[in-house]
Every structure is written in C-alpha cells, then in structure tokens.
Design a protein around this motif. Structure first.
Motif, PDB file in Angstrom:
ATOM      1  N   GLU A  37       1.013  -1.173   0.171  1.00  0.00           N
ATOM      2  CA  GLU A  37      -0.520  -0.463  -0.187  1.00  0.00           C
ATOM      3  C   GLU A  37       0.754   1.227   0.767  1.00  0.00           C
ATOM      4  N   TYR A  38       2.493   1.053  -0.303  1.00  0.00           N
ATOM      5  CA  TYR A  38       3.389   2.178   0.167  1.00  0.00           C
ATOM      6  C   TYR A  38       3.476   2.850   1.095  1.00  0.00           C
ATOM      7  N   GLU A  39       2.690   2.670   1.786  1.00  0.00           N
ATOM      8  CA  GLU A  39       2.790   3.438   3.217  1.00  0.00           C
ATOM      9  C   GLU A  39       1.882   5.247   3.278  1.00  0.00           C
ATOM     10  N   ALA A  40       0.691   4.546   2.494  1.00  0.00           N
ATOM     11  CA  ALA A  40      -0.576   5.858   2.769  1.00  0.00           C
ATOM     12  C   ALA A  40      -0.890   6.172   3.679  1.00  0.00           C
ATOM     13  N   GLU A  41      -0.839   7.667   3.949  1.00  0.00           N
ATOM     14  CA  GLU A  41      -0.830   8.141   4.998  1.00  0.00           C
ATOM     15  C   GLU A  41      -2.725   8.561   5.466  1.00  0.00           C
ATOM     16  N   ILE A  42      -2.613   7.417   6.050  1.00  0.00           N
ATOM     17  CA  ILE A  42      -3.998   7.428   7.145  1.00  0.00           C
ATOM     18  C   ILE A  42      -4.989   8.983   7.006  1.00  0.00           C
ATOM     19  N   LEU A  43      -4.544   9.698   7.900  1.00  0.00           N
ATOM     20  CA  LEU A  43      -4.277  11.294   8.097  1.00  0.00           C
ATOM     21  C   LEU A  43      -5.061  11.966   6.984  1.00  0.00           C
ATOM     22  N   THR A  44      -4.360  11.658   5.934  1.00  0.00           N
ATOM     23  CA  THR A  44      -3.947  13.070   4.878  1.00  0.00           C
ATOM     24  C   THR A  44      -5.428  11.928   4.372  1.00  0.00           C
ATOM     25  N   ASN A  45      -5.599  11.198   4.168  1.00  0.00           N
ATOM     26  CA  ASN A  45      -6.901  10.539   3.374  1.00  0.00           C
ATOM     27  C   ASN A  45      -7.407  10.571   4.159  1.00  0.00           C
ATOM     28  N   PRO A  47      -9.425  12.374   7.028  1.00  0.00           N
ATOM     29  CA  PRO A  47      -9.329  13.582   8.374  1.00  0.00           C
ATOM     30  C   PRO A  47     -10.273  13.023   9.533  1.00  0.00           C
ATOM     31  N   GLU A  48     -10.609  12.059   9.339  1.00  0.00           N
ATOM     32  CA  GLU A  48     -11.872  11.897  10.416  1.00  0.00           C
ATOM     33  C   GLU A  48     -11.447  11.736  11.640  1.00  0.00           C
ATOM     34  N   TYR A  49     -10.270  11.029  10.808  1.00  0.00           N
ATOM     35  CA  TYR A  49      -9.352  10.056  12.819  1.00  0.00           C
ATOM     36  C   TYR A  49      -7.964  10.979  13.725  1.00  0.00           C
ATOM     37  N   GLU A  50      -8.475  12.226  12.943  1.00  0.00           N
ATOM     38  CA  GLU A  50      -7.237  13.348  13.286  1.00  0.00           C
ATOM     39  C   GLU A  50      -7.850  13.820  14.389  1.00  0.00           C
ATOM     40  N   GLY A  51      -8.727  13.922  14.775  1.00  0.00           N
ATOM     41  CA  GLY A  51      -8.917  14.145  16.193  1.00  0.00           C
ATOM     42  C   GLY A  51      -8.803  13.589  16.936  1.00  0.00           C
ATOM     43  N   LEU A  52      -9.418  11.846  17.091  1.00  0.00           N
ATOM     44  CA  LEU A  52      -8.901  10.896  17.862  1.00  0.00           C
ATOM     45  C   LEU A  52      -7.676  10.759  18.353  1.00  0.00           C
ATOM     46  N   ALA A  53      -6.551  11.082  17.077  1.00  0.00           N
ATOM     47  CA  ALA A  53      -5.268  10.824  16.703  1.00  0.00           C
ATOM     48  C   ALA A  53      -4.459  11.973  17.498  1.00  0.00           C
ATOM     49  N   ALA A  54      -4.937  13.293  17.500  1.00  0.00           N
ATOM     50  CA  ALA A  54      -4.253  14.196  18.339  1.00  0.00           C
ATOM     51  C   ALA A  54      -4.590  14.270  19.868  1.00  0.00           C
ATOM     52  N   ALA A  55      -5.822  13.577  20.212  1.00  0.00           N
ATOM     53  CA  ALA A  55      -5.849  12.949  21.727  1.00  0.00           C
ATOM     54  C   ALA A  55      -4.959  12.076  22.202  1.00  0.00           C
ATOM     55  N   ALA A  56      -4.419  11.347  21.353  1.00  0.00           N
ATOM     56  CA  ALA A  56      -3.717   9.979  21.554  1.00  0.00           C
ATOM     57  C   ALA A  56      -2.117   9.419  21.596  1.00  0.00           C
ATOM     58  N   GLY A  57      -1.620  11.501  20.671  1.00  0.00           N
ATOM     59  CA  GLY A  57      -0.194  11.553  20.387  1.00  0.00           C
ATOM     60  C   GLY A  57      -0.015  10.979  19.987  1.00  0.00           C
ATOM     61  N   ILE A  58      -0.993  10.932  18.740  1.00  0.00           N
ATOM     62  CA  ILE A  58      -0.028  10.227  17.371  1.00  0.00           C
ATOM     63  C   ILE A  58      -0.225  10.808  16.335  1.00  0.00           C
ATOM     64  N   GLN A  96      -9.008   3.455  22.074  1.00  0.00           N
ATOM     65  CA  GLN A  96     -10.179   4.346  21.375  1.00  0.00           C
ATOM     66  C   GLN A  96      -9.880   4.479  19.662  1.00  0.00           C
ATOM     67  N   LEU A  97      -8.562   4.937  19.137  1.00  0.00           N
ATOM     68  CA  LEU A  97      -8.018   5.059  17.709  1.00  0.00           C
ATOM     69  C   LEU A  97      -8.505   3.645  16.921  1.00  0.00           C
ATOM     70  N   ILE A  98      -7.806   2.595  17.778  1.00  0.00           N
ATOM     71  CA  ILE A  98      -7.642   0.633  17.298  1.00  0.00           C
ATOM     72  C   ILE A  98      -8.788   0.544  17.244  1.00  0.00           C
ATOM     73  N   ARG A  99     -10.553   1.033  17.966  1.00  0.00           N
ATOM     74  CA  ARG A  99     -12.338   0.593  17.393  1.00  0.00           C
ATOM     75  C   ARG A  99     -12.207   0.982  16.475  1.00  0.00           C
ATOM     76  N   ARG A 100     -11.577   2.551  16.156  1.00  0.00           N
ATOM     77  CA  ARG A 100     -11.748   3.472  15.235  1.00  0.00           C
ATOM     78  C   ARG A 100     -11.586   2.326  13.611  1.00  0.00           C
ATOM     79  N   ILE A 101     -10.274   2.468  14.308  1.00  0.00           N
ATOM     80  CA  ILE A 101      -9.800   1.497  12.862  1.00  0.00           C
ATOM     81  C   ILE A 101     -10.578   0.899  12.459  1.00  0.00           C
ATOM     82  N   MET A 102     -10.622  -0.196  13.718  1.00  0.00           N
ATOM     83  CA  MET A 102     -11.126  -1.336  13.034  1.00  0.00           C
ATOM     84  C   MET A 102     -12.993  -1.606  12.400  1.00  0.00           C
ATOM     85  N   ASP A 103     -13.646  -0.081  12.689  1.00  0.00           N
ATOM     86  CA  ASP A 103     -14.556   0.060  12.190  1.00  0.00           C
ATOM     87  C   ASP A 103     -15.033  -0.571  10.760  1.00  0.00           C
TER      88      ASP A 103
END
Length: 248
Positions: A37-45, A47-58, A96-103
């Motif tokens: 998948e050539y290390e595609a950046e999920i936070l760019t593609n 953006p709905e994950y951005e809030g949880l990622a920021a809260a988790a320090g990711i 919390q982020l893992i759960r969201r990704i696993m949706d």
C-alpha cells in the motif's frame, strides 16, 4: 533467521515497517502474498481520524500493505507516536483509535513506535506490536480481540519470539485461528504455568531432595516422597514466580 536472531530483532529499537516486513511478515505469509500500500498516510486521506489521533499523541498512521489470511485481508499499519506518549501506559487513547480503525477492517497488525531520532532514553526506543481481530459475528468493534506486546531495548521479548516463531514454522500455511492461538492469553498462561511448575519442582527438589511428579490422574505423587505443601513453601513459590516473570 533462527530463533535467537528473531529475539535479537524484537529486542532492538524499531527499524521501520520495511524491516518488519522482511523479518516477520514475509517469513510468515510469503513475500509473494504481500500487497503493498506504499505507506499511504491515513490522517491525510481520512481526516476523520485526526481528533482521536491528536488526543492519543499519534502523529502519523501509515497503511503499509496487506496479506490475505484465507479470505480475510490482514492490514499492516505503521503508527508514529509523539515523544510525550508513554508506550507502556497510554492505552486508553490508543485503544479508542484502534476501535475506530477496526470499524472498517476485520484483521490488522499495528506497529506503534516513536519518531526516528526523537528518543533520549532507552524507554523511548520501545515499540509496540498489536494484533487485532474482529470476527464476522462481532458487530460491535469494542469486542474486537486485541493482543499487544511491548518490544525493543529493555524488553525480554521471549514470549513474542515464541509466538512469531510458531507462525513462521507454519511456512505460509497460516489461518486466522493460528494467529489467535499464537497470541491468546489462554495459551500464554498455560505456557507460563507449565514452565512455572517445572521450575518449582526443580527448586523444591534442590531444597528438599524430593521431586514433584504429576500422576495420570493429575494428583501429586511422590518421588520418592511427597513434596511439601504449597503453604509451607510460600517463599520458594514467590522466588520461582519472580524468576519466571523476569524471563518473559
């Protein structure tokens, strides 16, 4: 790679997703079965994950690629966390982020690590491997099974090494159940207490000259006479428990 080399690799600082593919993914599943998948950046593609990622320090979530385990795609994610995150403690935000990704995924390997060059202490070179599985009958992502190991310098990595080696020994014939069995808490507990009993029997024999022997019925028998009760050897049991705990 032999077992000792594998343990050395897991006990080292994180060497990147490509290195993990070479040392773990390809030996288990076969290089020919890996889809990049050539290390595609999920936070760019996404953006709905951005809030949880920021809260988790990711800082970054990259989709490295996938392999099919039967008919299920196993996704591989490379996740960079900030230097303020304590890998061994900060579980809530990451979960919390893992759960969201696993949706949107049913099977995943996740690699959590610090940014290259950002570590000032040995603790900062730790990295985390997480295996997630959401079965077909599991509609709630909170019920996804998660198995996590802390790796890197300062970690013994004995159990993680044994688990990955079991999968490597399958030589590409790997099913979801094989992965779950390798990392299940039940399997780890059984292995731990089997070895604990062996160490305890040796310890008691050294102290008393008497050996614990488990008979066919599962009851203790003597060799040549019964070992002391657990209550009378509590100090010895605690000593063996400490030794076994440190070995993992």
């Amino acid at each position: 790679m032999n077992k000792n080399s594998l343990r050395t690799y897991l006990s080292s600082s994180y060497q990147g997703a490509r290195s993990f593919l070479e040392h773990i993914i390809h030996p288990i599943f076969g290089k020919e079965h890996f889809a990049d998948e050539y290390e595609a950046e999920i936070l760019t593609n996404q953006p709905e994950y951005e809030g949880l990622a920021a809260a988790a320090g990711i800082q970054s979530i990259k989709q490295v690629g996938k392999v099919y385990v039967g008919v299920e795609p196993l996704q591989i994610f490379d996740i960079t966390v900030g230097s303020q995150v304590h890998m061994a403690r900060n579980r809530v935000g990451i979960q919390q982020l893992i759960r969201r990704i696993m949706d949107t995924h049913s099977l995943a390997f996740m690699l959590f690590h610090y940014e290259d060059g950002g570590a000032e202490s040995q603790e900062s070179w730790e990295w985390r491997f997480t295996f997630c599985h959401k079965g077909a009958s599991q509609t709630d992502t909170t019920s996804s099974k998660r198995f996590t190991f802390l790796l890197g310098p300062g970690q013994h990595c004995r159990t993680a090494t044994d688990n990955f080696q079991r999968l490597i020994d399958k030589r590409g014939v790997v099913e979801v159940k094989d992965i779950e069995d390798a990392f299940s808490v039940e399997a780890l507990n059984k292995e731990f207490f089997d070895k604990y009993r062996q160490h305890y029997a040796t310890f008691v024999e050294y102290i008393t000259g008497k050996r614990y022997v488990k008979g066919v019925s599962g009851k203790r028998s003597k060799s040549p006479s019964p070992m002391p009760s657990y209550g009378s050897s509590s100090v010895g049991m605690r000593s063996v428990y400490v030794i076994m705990s440190r070995s993992y």
